[in-house]
Scaffold this motif. Structure first.
Motif, PDB file in Angstrom:
ATOM      1  N   ALA A  47     -35.268  -8.586   1.746  1.00  0.00           N
ATOM      2  CA  ALA A  47     -34.964  -6.960   0.891  1.00  0.00           C
ATOM      3  C   ALA A  47     -35.443  -7.400  -0.060  1.00  0.00           C
ATOM      4  CB  ALA A  47     -33.590  -6.772   1.155  1.00  0.00           C
ATOM      5  N   GLU A  48     -35.903  -6.089  -1.077  1.00  0.00           N
ATOM      6  CA  GLU A  48     -36.285  -6.380  -3.116  1.00  0.00           C
ATOM      7  C   GLU A  48     -35.292  -6.284  -3.092  1.00  0.00           C
ATOM      8  OE1 GLU A  48     -39.797  -3.333  -3.514  1.00  0.00           O
ATOM      9  OE2 GLU A  48     -40.938  -3.732  -2.372  1.00  0.00           O
ATOM     10  N   ARG A  49     -35.330  -6.250  -5.045  1.00  0.00           N
ATOM     11  CA  ARG A  49     -33.247  -6.058  -5.929  1.00  0.00           C
ATOM     12  C   ARG A  49     -33.204  -4.862  -5.446  1.00  0.00           C
ATOM     13  NH1 ARG A  49     -32.412  -9.366 -10.203  1.00  0.00           N
ATOM     14  NH2 ARG A  49     -31.401  -7.840 -11.400  1.00  0.00           N
ATOM     15  N   LEU A  50     -34.098  -3.893  -5.593  1.00  0.00           N
ATOM     16  CA  LEU A  50     -33.298  -2.400  -5.443  1.00  0.00           C
ATOM     17  C   LEU A  50     -33.009  -2.295  -3.905  1.00  0.00           C
ATOM     18  CD1 LEU A  50     -32.198  -0.008  -6.976  1.00  0.00           C
ATOM     19  CD2 LEU A  50     -34.222   0.766  -6.177  1.00  0.00           C
ATOM     20  N   GLU A  51     -33.653  -2.576  -3.084  1.00  0.00           N
ATOM     21  CA  GLU A  51     -32.872  -2.667  -2.049  1.00  0.00           C
ATOM     22  C   GLU A  51     -31.660  -3.524  -1.223  1.00  0.00           C
ATOM     23  OE1 GLU A  51     -36.552  -3.801   0.493  1.00  0.00           O
ATOM     24  OE2 GLU A  51     -36.948  -1.740   0.730  1.00  0.00           O
ATOM     25  N   THR A  52     -31.235  -4.974  -2.084  1.00  0.00           N
ATOM     26  CA  THR A  52     -30.842  -5.222  -2.060  1.00  0.00           C
ATOM     27  C   THR A  52     -29.097  -4.865  -2.219  1.00  0.00           C
ATOM     28  OG1 THR A  52     -31.363  -7.533  -1.882  1.00  0.00           O
ATOM     29  CG2 THR A  52     -30.119  -7.790  -2.376  1.00  0.00           C
ATOM     30  N   ILE A  53     -28.724  -3.861  -3.561  1.00  0.00           N
ATOM     31  CA  ILE A  53     -28.024  -3.155  -3.813  1.00  0.00           C
ATOM     32  C   ILE A  53     -27.615  -2.017  -2.917  1.00  0.00           C
ATOM     33  CG2 ILE A  53     -27.087  -1.602  -5.426  1.00  0.00           C
ATOM     34  CD1 ILE A  53     -28.717  -3.061  -7.754  1.00  0.00           C
ATOM     35  N   TYR A  54     -28.916  -1.250  -2.274  1.00  0.00           N
ATOM     36  CA  TYR A  54     -28.321  -0.688  -0.981  1.00  0.00           C
ATOM     37  C   TYR A  54     -27.335  -1.034  -0.087  1.00  0.00           C
ATOM     38  CZ  TYR A  54     -30.578   2.916  -4.291  1.00  0.00           C
ATOM     39  OH  TYR A  54     -31.442   3.551  -5.470  1.00  0.00           O
ATOM     40  N   TYR A  55     -27.979  -2.314   0.495  1.00  0.00           N
ATOM     41  CA  TYR A  55     -27.920  -2.635   1.969  1.00  0.00           C
ATOM     42  C   TYR A  55     -26.486  -2.849   1.112  1.00  0.00           C
ATOM     43  CZ  TYR A  55     -33.004  -2.435   3.331  1.00  0.00           C
ATOM     44  OH  TYR A  55     -34.039  -1.487   3.841  1.00  0.00           O
ATOM     45  N   SER A  56     -26.279  -3.930   0.257  1.00  0.00           N
ATOM     46  CA  SER A  56     -25.469  -4.693   1.059  1.00  0.00           C
ATOM     47  C   SER A  56     -24.436  -3.555   0.641  1.00  0.00           C
ATOM     48  CB  SER A  56     -25.362  -5.139  -0.500  1.00  0.00           C
ATOM     49  OG  SER A  56     -25.430  -4.783  -2.186  1.00  0.00           O
ATOM     50  N   ILE A  57     -24.211  -2.799  -0.264  1.00  0.00           N
ATOM     51  CA  ILE A  57     -23.569  -1.247  -0.309  1.00  0.00           C
ATOM     52  C   ILE A  57     -23.349  -0.894   1.456  1.00  0.00           C
ATOM     53  CG2 ILE A  57     -22.786   1.091  -1.393  1.00  0.00           C
ATOM     54  CD1 ILE A  57     -23.940  -0.067  -4.013  1.00  0.00           C
ATOM     55  N   ALA A  58     -23.982  -0.038   1.575  1.00  0.00           N
ATOM     56  CA  ALA A  58     -23.955   0.368   2.540  1.00  0.00           C
ATOM     57  C   ALA A  58     -23.371  -0.396   4.102  1.00  0.00           C
ATOM     58  CB  ALA A  58     -25.834   0.325   3.196  1.00  0.00           C
ATOM     59  N   ALA A  59     -23.487  -1.972   3.451  1.00  0.00           N
ATOM     60  CA  ALA A  59     -23.035  -2.626   4.744  1.00  0.00           C
ATOM     61  C   ALA A  59     -21.477  -2.931   4.667  1.00  0.00           C
ATOM     62  CB  ALA A  59     -23.680  -4.108   5.024  1.00  0.00           C
ATOM     63  N   VAL A  60     -21.199  -3.417   3.360  1.00  0.00           N
ATOM     64  CA  VAL A  60     -19.954  -3.184   3.233  1.00  0.00           C
ATOM     65  C   VAL A  60     -18.838  -2.035   3.063  1.00  0.00           C
ATOM     66  CG1 VAL A  60     -18.363  -3.779   1.381  1.00  0.00           C
ATOM     67  CG2 VAL A  60     -20.031  -5.299   1.505  1.00  0.00           C
ATOM     68  N   LEU A  61     -19.875  -0.770   2.690  1.00  0.00           N
ATOM     69  CA  LEU A  61     -18.578   0.661   3.356  1.00  0.00           C
ATOM     70  C   LEU A  61     -18.314   0.552   4.748  1.00  0.00           C
ATOM     71  CD1 LEU A  61     -19.841   2.779   0.027  1.00  0.00           C
ATOM     72  CD2 LEU A  61     -17.592   2.189   0.725  1.00  0.00           C
ATOM     73  N   GLY A  62     -19.744   0.562   5.384  1.00  0.00           N
ATOM     74  CA  GLY A  62     -20.322   1.022   6.849  1.00  0.00           C
ATOM     75  C   GLY A  62     -18.508  -0.631   7.608  1.00  0.00           C
ATOM     76  N   MET A  63     -18.880  -1.458   7.266  1.00  0.00           N
ATOM     77  CA  MET A  63     -17.649  -2.324   7.923  1.00  0.00           C
ATOM     78  C   MET A  63     -16.739  -1.975   7.203  1.00  0.00           C
ATOM     79  SD  MET A  63     -19.280  -6.412   7.533  1.00  0.00           S
ATOM     80  CE  MET A  63     -20.900  -6.480   8.200  1.00  0.00           C
ATOM     81  N   TRP A  64     -16.323  -1.812   6.291  1.00  0.00           N
ATOM     82  CA  TRP A  64     -14.397  -0.916   5.730  1.00  0.00           C
ATOM     83  C   TRP A  64     -14.414  -0.068   6.394  1.00  0.00           C
ATOM     84  CZ3 TRP A  64     -11.262  -2.617   2.476  1.00  0.00           C
ATOM     85  CH2 TRP A  64     -10.050  -2.210   1.635  1.00  0.00           C
ATOM     86  N   LEU A  65     -14.784   0.599   6.544  1.00  0.00           N
ATOM     87  CA  LEU A  65     -14.893   2.447   7.380  1.00  0.00           C
ATOM     88  C   LEU A  65     -14.724   2.286   8.290  1.00  0.00           C
ATOM     89  CD1 LEU A  65     -16.639   4.752   5.000  1.00  0.00           C
ATOM     90  CD2 LEU A  65     -14.713   4.152   5.179  1.00  0.00           C
ATOM     91  N   ILE A  66     -15.746   1.590   9.165  1.00  0.00           N
ATOM     92  CA  ILE A  66     -16.028   1.285  11.259  1.00  0.00           C
ATOM     93  C   ILE A  66     -14.846   0.767  11.621  1.00  0.00           C
ATOM     94  CG2 ILE A  66     -17.335   1.461  12.631  1.00  0.00           C
ATOM     95  CD1 ILE A  66     -17.732   3.944  11.167  1.00  0.00           C
ATOM     96  N   GLY A  67     -15.224  -0.610  10.703  1.00  0.00           N
ATOM     97  CA  GLY A  67     -14.021  -1.775  11.446  1.00  0.00           C
ATOM     98  C   GLY A  67     -12.688  -1.915  11.845  1.00  0.00           C
TER      99      GLY A  67
END
Length: 166
Positions: A47-67
């Motif tokens: 992932a590029e620098r900006l994608e890294t931010i989006y992907y990490s936020i999406a992954a953490v929020l997804g795990m937080w809400l769906i886990g």
């Protein structure tokens, strides 16, 4: 197809379909898998620098809400029998709790929007007790709106009958 409200030889019970827990749990699992893939893309350096931010936020929020939902459905899938609550002429049984009808003032259905941690809060049956306390019976998103309303009507009708008999 299994009925949500069934009679047994010594009382009645509100059941849920294991298939509902299975498909909802599977959907949550797939979403969690997507979150892990996003994290892997970051760790692997794809992932590029900006994608890294989006992907990490999406992954953490997804795990937080769906886990938590995934583990809730998994626990309901493995629970035997598939019963939310049951009752007889004496009391209501919710898991290990047993509440006599004589202690219950009214029964309602509550549908909180979100918990304080932004997690999904499922509709629940609220048993208002005569001592001013409440007992909550979580439905864990396993009943449809129609099934919830049917179960609520049956519980209210049974409570009314029990109050008239005493």
């Amino acid at each position: 197809m299994q009925q949500p409200v069934t009679s047994e030889h010594n009382g009645q019970q509100i059941r849920y379909r294991r298939s509902t827990a299975l498909w909802k749990g599977s959907l949550c699992f797939l979403f969690l898998l997507l979150c892990v893939i996003l994290l892997w893309i970051i760790v692997d350096g794809q992932a590029e620098r900006l994608e890294t931010i989006y992907y990490s936020i999406a992954a953490v929020l997804g795990m937080w809400l769906i886990g938590p939902l995934f583990f809730m459905f998994l626990s309901r899938l493995t629970r035997n029998p598939a019963v939310l609550l049951s009752w007889d002429d004496e009391s209501i049984r919710t898991g290990k709790r047993k509440i006599p009808w004589s202690r219950i003032r009214k029964v309602e259905l509550a549908s909180p929007a979100r918990s304080k941690w932004l997690l999904s809060a499922s509709p629940m049956f609220v048993l208002y007790l005569k001592d001013g306390t409440r007992s909550h019976v979580q439905t864990d998103h396993l009943l449809s709106k129609k099934e919830l309303n049917q179960a609520l009507a049956l519980l209210q009708r049974t409570l009314q009958e029990q109050q008239q008999d005493r």
